[in-house]
Scaffold this active site. Structure first.
Site, PDB file in Angstrom:
ATOM      1  N   CYS A 114       0.812  -1.227   0.000  1.00  0.00           N
ATOM      2  CA  CYS A 114       0.000   0.000   0.000  1.00  0.00           C
ATOM      3  C   CYS A 114       0.843   1.274   0.000  1.00  0.00           C
ATOM      4  CB  CYS A 114      -0.944   0.023   1.191  1.00  0.00           C
ATOM      5  SG  CYS A 114      -2.181  -1.275   1.117  1.00  0.00           S
ATOM      6  N   HIS A 252      -2.807   7.540   2.985  1.00  0.00           N
ATOM      7  CA  HIS A 252      -3.281   6.275   2.424  1.00  0.00           C
ATOM      8  C   HIS A 252      -4.659   5.986   3.008  1.00  0.00           C
ATOM      9  CE1 HIS A 252      -3.723   2.228   1.206  1.00  0.00           C
ATOM     10  NE2 HIS A 252      -3.430   1.697   2.384  1.00  0.00           N
ATOM     11  N   ASN A 282      -9.921   0.489   0.363  1.00  0.00           N
ATOM     12  CA  ASN A 282      -8.457   0.581   0.331  1.00  0.00           C
ATOM     13  C   ASN A 282      -7.971   0.126  -1.046  1.00  0.00           C
ATOM     14  OD1 ASN A 282      -5.711   0.227   0.582  1.00  0.00           O
ATOM     15  ND2 ASN A 282      -5.811  -0.842   2.548  1.00  0.00           N
TER      16      ASN A 282
HETATM   17  N1  ACO Z   1     -18.077  -8.265   9.570  1.00  0.00           N
HETATM   18  C1  ACO Z   1     -18.513  -8.618  10.791  1.00  0.00           C
HETATM   19  N2  ACO Z   1     -17.677  -9.061  11.756  1.00  0.00           N
HETATM   20  C2  ACO Z   1     -16.354  -9.121  11.469  1.00  0.00           C
HETATM   21  C3  ACO Z   1     -15.837  -8.780  10.216  1.00  0.00           C
HETATM   22  C4  ACO Z   1     -16.766  -8.327   9.238  1.00  0.00           C
HETATM   23  N3  ACO Z   1     -16.377  -7.955   8.012  1.00  0.00           N
HETATM   24  N4  ACO Z   1     -14.502  -8.943  10.237  1.00  0.00           N
HETATM   25  C5  ACO Z   1     -14.192  -9.390  11.452  1.00  0.00           C
HETATM   26  N5  ACO Z   1     -15.303  -9.501  12.211  1.00  0.00           N
HETATM   27  C6  ACO Z   1     -15.441  -9.932  13.595  1.00  0.00           C
HETATM   28  C7  ACO Z   1     -14.280 -10.779  14.062  1.00  0.00           C
HETATM   29  O1  ACO Z   1     -14.451 -12.128  13.721  1.00  0.00           O
HETATM   30  C8  ACO Z   1     -14.346 -10.542  15.570  1.00  0.00           C
HETATM   31  O2  ACO Z   1     -15.363 -11.361  16.090  1.00  0.00           O
HETATM   32  P1  ACO Z   1     -15.156 -12.087  17.531  1.00  0.00           P
HETATM   33  O3  ACO Z   1     -14.986 -10.968  18.511  1.00  0.00           O
HETATM   34  O4  ACO Z   1     -16.401 -12.866  17.703  1.00  0.00           O
HETATM   35  O5  ACO Z   1     -13.898 -12.921  17.373  1.00  0.00           O
HETATM   36  C9  ACO Z   1     -14.836  -9.101  15.686  1.00  0.00           C
HETATM   37  O6  ACO Z   1     -15.425  -8.784  14.425  1.00  0.00           O
HETATM   38  C10 ACO Z   1     -13.740  -8.111  15.993  1.00  0.00           C
HETATM   39  O7  ACO Z   1     -12.672  -8.335  15.077  1.00  0.00           O
HETATM   40  P2  ACO Z   1     -11.371  -7.460  15.126  1.00  0.00           P
HETATM   41  O8  ACO Z   1     -10.386  -7.996  14.133  1.00  0.00           O
HETATM   42  O9  ACO Z   1     -10.935  -7.315  16.544  1.00  0.00           O
HETATM   43  O10 ACO Z   1     -11.941  -6.059  14.623  1.00  0.00           O
HETATM   44  P3  ACO Z   1     -11.196  -4.679  14.575  1.00  0.00           P
HETATM   45  O11 ACO Z   1     -11.935  -3.699  15.361  1.00  0.00           O
HETATM   46  O12 ACO Z   1      -9.724  -4.833  14.854  1.00  0.00           O
HETATM   47  O13 ACO Z   1     -11.361  -4.258  13.068  1.00  0.00           O
HETATM   48  C11 ACO Z   1     -10.140  -4.240  11.012  1.00  0.00           C
HETATM   49  C12 ACO Z   1     -10.833  -5.094  12.049  1.00  0.00           C
HETATM   50  C13 ACO Z   1     -11.149  -3.314  10.402  1.00  0.00           C
HETATM   51  C14 ACO Z   1      -9.561  -5.167   9.945  1.00  0.00           C
HETATM   52  C15 ACO Z   1      -9.030  -3.399  11.680  1.00  0.00           C
HETATM   53  O14 ACO Z   1      -8.221  -4.219  12.491  1.00  0.00           O
HETATM   54  C16 ACO Z   1      -8.152  -2.712  10.667  1.00  0.00           C
HETATM   55  O15 ACO Z   1      -8.605  -1.863   9.921  1.00  0.00           O
HETATM   56  N6  ACO Z   1      -6.848  -3.024  10.655  1.00  0.00           N
HETATM   57  C17 ACO Z   1      -5.944  -2.415   9.684  1.00  0.00           C
HETATM   58  C18 ACO Z   1      -6.114  -3.120   8.392  1.00  0.00           C
HETATM   59  C19 ACO Z   1      -5.462  -2.393   7.272  1.00  0.00           C
HETATM   60  O16 ACO Z   1      -5.485  -1.185   7.197  1.00  0.00           O
HETATM   61  N7  ACO Z   1      -4.903  -3.169   6.359  1.00  0.00           N
HETATM   62  C20 ACO Z   1      -4.367  -2.654   5.159  1.00  0.00           C
HETATM   63  C21 ACO Z   1      -2.972  -2.186   5.325  1.00  0.00           C
HETATM   64  S1  ACO Z   1      -2.365  -1.601   3.849  1.00  0.00           S
HETATM   65  C22 ACO Z   1      -1.693  -2.826   2.819  1.00  0.00           C
HETATM   66  O17 ACO Z   1      -0.526  -2.882   2.610  1.00  0.00           O
HETATM   67  C23 ACO Z   1      -2.578  -3.878   2.178  1.00  0.00           C
END
Ligand code: ACO
Length: 348
Positions: A114, A252, A282
């Site tokens: 990214c 980003h 993204n």
């Molecule tokens: N819909 C519903 N529930 C979901 C989803 C979804 N799409 N995805 C995960 N959950 C659930 C999980 O299973 C978990 O359930 P549980 O508590 O029963 O186990 C719960 O939601 C919480 O999951 P978390 O992973 O703790 O959620 P979080 O608040 O951390 O949000 C997210 C997840 C949005 C992915 C966040 O961590 C994030 O944005 N991280 C950065 C990701 C990013 O920016 N990546 C790209 C980087 S750039 C590159 O180089 C590609």
């Protein structure tokens, strides 16, 4: 040290097909409420069956060249940030070179996930600053939809496809523009927190296995906030400026909560931070040039403004840059912005 480089053209391309959170909720166990509250994303664009990172890059590059009023034959180098090239080789940059008719250009790809656009910008700026090239096209283009596991709700809701492009040219001592600072950082010890294996990964060798994004979302979130905030603060300090001098931050576009946390850490009000991820998701390397194209097209930038770019991605790779906006020629000439984002989303 100021690099005498300015952006003279900018363009973006988004594929016409949109995929809303509601549509995704019919495919995996998720909801618009969950996705929007955790990420800020409402919808993303998905490449059509015949679209690739090079075809989208061609569209964005054409707009960038038109806004700079530069003939493709006058481009010296094309650098494409992409982690989703059309194939292992040739580089998507050479396909774009052919597609736009840049008959005198060298062309190569850069992969920094990214953060690919910022890395490509860094390389392109060195060519122009050193005088070894006069015009460099820097493109970010991604077909993230092809490397998603569409059964993994933790990743498939986050990404979208698209391309953005800028043209770099020399900024004379009396001209607006110039890169005040540009720094890149990496930490390969965290490679396992965000990766997509490919055909050369030993475990996949010989198999026609699909490459999918694998991510530890929380680890990436934490590293992104810290890395982006520190890099942005360092880039502003290295430029000899303060946060008050930044007219617009174009970060980003991964997650609005990451962007808000970084802005808070910098004491930068959100009305000076550009966010379009609600409509794009993204788009990895494409996200910064796409956002820049939209900021330019919607009049968010005035000549002389200081822009802060900040990018973060797999690698881990990240960085930040401060530069002065000099405007684009065709917009000055016609009085209307010509940098455009095509395939405008149908819902806000
Ligand atoms: N819909 C519903 N529930 C979901 C989803 C979804 N799409 N995805 C995960 N959950 C659930 C999980 O299973 C978990 O359930 P549980 O508590 O029963 O186990 C719960 O939601 C919480 O999951 P978390 O992973 O703790 O959620 P979080 O608040 O951390 O949000 C997210 C997840 C949005 C992915 C966040 O961590 C994030 O944005 N991280 C950065 C990701 C990013 O920016 N990546 C790209 C980087 S750039 C590159 O180089 C590609």
């Amino acid at each position: 040290m100021r690099l005498p480089v300015r952006i003279t053209g900018v363009g973006g391309y988004l594929p016409p097909r949109t995929l809303t959170n509601e549509e995704l909720a019919k495919q995996v166990d998720t909801s618009d409420e969950w996705i929007f509250s955790r990420t800020g994303i409402r919808e993303r664009h998905i490449a059509g069956p015949d679209e690739t990172s090079s075809t989208m890059g061609i569209e964005a590059a054409r707009v960038a060249l038109a806004s700079a009023e530069v003939d493709p034959a006058d481009v010296d180098v094309i650098i494409v940030g992409t982690s989703t090239p059309d194939g292992m080789f040739p580089a998507s940059a050479t396909r774009i070179q052919h597609g736009i008719g840049a008959t005198n250009a060298g062309a190569f790809d850069v992969n920094a996930a990214c953060a690919g656009f910022l890395h490509a910008l860094s390389a392109g700026a060195q060519y122009v600053a050193s005088g070894s090239a006069q015009r460099v096209l820097v493109i970010g283009s991604e077909t993230m939809s092809r490397i998603l596991d569409w059964t993994d709700r933790g990743t498939c809701v986050l990404f979208g496809d698209g391309a953005g492009a800028v043209l770099l040219e020399y900024a004379g001592p009396d001209e607006l523009g110039g890169i005040d600072s540009l720094l890149l950082r990496s930490d390969g010890s965290q490679a396992s927190s965000l990766y997509a294996d490919g055909p050369c990964t030993p475990a996949l060798a010989g198999a026609r296995a699909e490459a999918h994004i694998v991510m530890d979302g929380q680890a990436v979130f934490r590293s992104a906030v810290t890395g982006l905030a520190n890099a942005a603060a360092d880039a502003i300090a290295e430029a000899g400026l303060s946060v008050d001098d930044i007219a617009l931050c174009i970060p980003h576009q991964a997650n609005v909560r990451i962007i808000q946390a970084v802005a808070k850490s910098l004491s930068l009000p959100m009305d000076r931070v550009f966010v379009n991820l609600d409509r794009t998701g993204n788009t990895s390397s494409a996200s910064i040039p796409l956002a820049l194209a939209e900021a330019c097209a919607t009049g968010r930038l005035q000549p002389g403004d200081r822009i802060l770019f900040a990018a973060f991605g797999g690698g881990l790779s990240w960085g930040a840059a401060v530069m002065q906006w000099s405007g684009v020629r065709a917009a000055h000439a016609s009085g209307v912005p010509v940098a455009r984002v095509t395939g405008a989303p149908t819902t806000a």
